[in-house]
Scaffold this motif. Structure first.
Motif, PDB file in Angstrom:
ATOM      1  N   SER A 212     -97.421  60.310  -6.197  1.00 21.45           N
ATOM      2  CA  SER A 212     -97.710  61.693  -6.558  1.00 21.45           C
ATOM      3  C   SER A 212     -96.514  62.300  -7.279  1.00 21.45           C
ATOM      4  O   SER A 212     -95.369  61.961  -6.996  1.00 21.45           O
ATOM      5  N   GLU A 213     -96.794  63.215  -8.204  1.00 23.73           N
ATOM      6  CA  GLU A 213     -95.721  63.941  -8.884  1.00 23.73           C
ATOM      7  C   GLU A 213     -95.228  65.104  -8.035  1.00 23.73           C
ATOM      8  O   GLU A 213     -94.252  65.749  -8.378  1.00 23.73           O
ATOM      9  N   ASN A 214     -95.924  65.385  -6.937  1.00 24.96           N
ATOM     10  CA  ASN A 214     -95.565  66.487  -6.051  1.00 24.96           C
ATOM     11  C   ASN A 214     -94.876  65.941  -4.806  1.00 24.96           C
ATOM     12  O   ASN A 214     -94.920  64.743  -4.531  1.00 24.96           O
ATOM     13  N   THR A 215     -94.274  66.819  -4.043  1.00 29.69           N
ATOM     14  CA  THR A 215     -93.580  66.410  -2.830  1.00 29.69           C
ATOM     15  C   THR A 215     -94.535  65.689  -1.888  1.00 29.69           C
ATOM     16  O   THR A 215     -95.545  66.256  -1.480  1.00 29.69           O
TER      17      THR A 215
END
Length: 126
Positions: free
Chosen positions: A60-63
């Motif tokens: 994922s590009e998110n946390t």
């Protein structure tokens, strides 16, 4: 009840051996097992982390997960001494100084694991 369940966060990894070394050697986590599918399990307070072999691009590009710490600056220094590289941001609504963003009643810093998953350290301020 789910509110009393121990949680294991599953993270996608392309190279479980490389990821296992990062989580053990760079982050200092203890491996607790290995699943038949190649998933490596690591202990974390209140739960665990599973590093599950997946194709490239599953990250994922998110946390993906955040570790709450008592002293953010000290944790950053300790992890940097083990080769962890923290990200810096300067955009609307988010700016880091010495890798740390101040956000209301917490401070946070982000880095990537060896597989590209975004991880975070955060400290809740009193």
């Amino acid at each position: 009840m789910l509110t009393e369940s121990t949680i294991t966060t599953m993270l996608p990894v392309t190279d479980s051996e490389r990821a296992g070394h990062f989580y053990a050697d760079s982050l200092g986590l203890k491996q607790t097992g290995k699943g038949e599918d190649g998933t490596l399990y690591f202990a974390a307070a209140g739960g665990g982390i599973g590093l599950r072999p997946m194709p490239a691009g599953a990250q994922s590009e998110n946390t993906a997960l955040s570790f709450e710490v008592g002293d953010l600056s000290s944790e950053i220094s300790a992890l940097e001494s083990h080769g962890v590289r923290f990200q810096d941001f300067e955009m609307e609504g988010l700016k880091t100084v010495n890798h740390i963003a101040e956000m209301g009643n917490e401070r946070a810093a982000w880095f990537n694991d060896s597989e590209g998953n975004v991880l975070c350290l955060h400290q809740v301020l009193s």
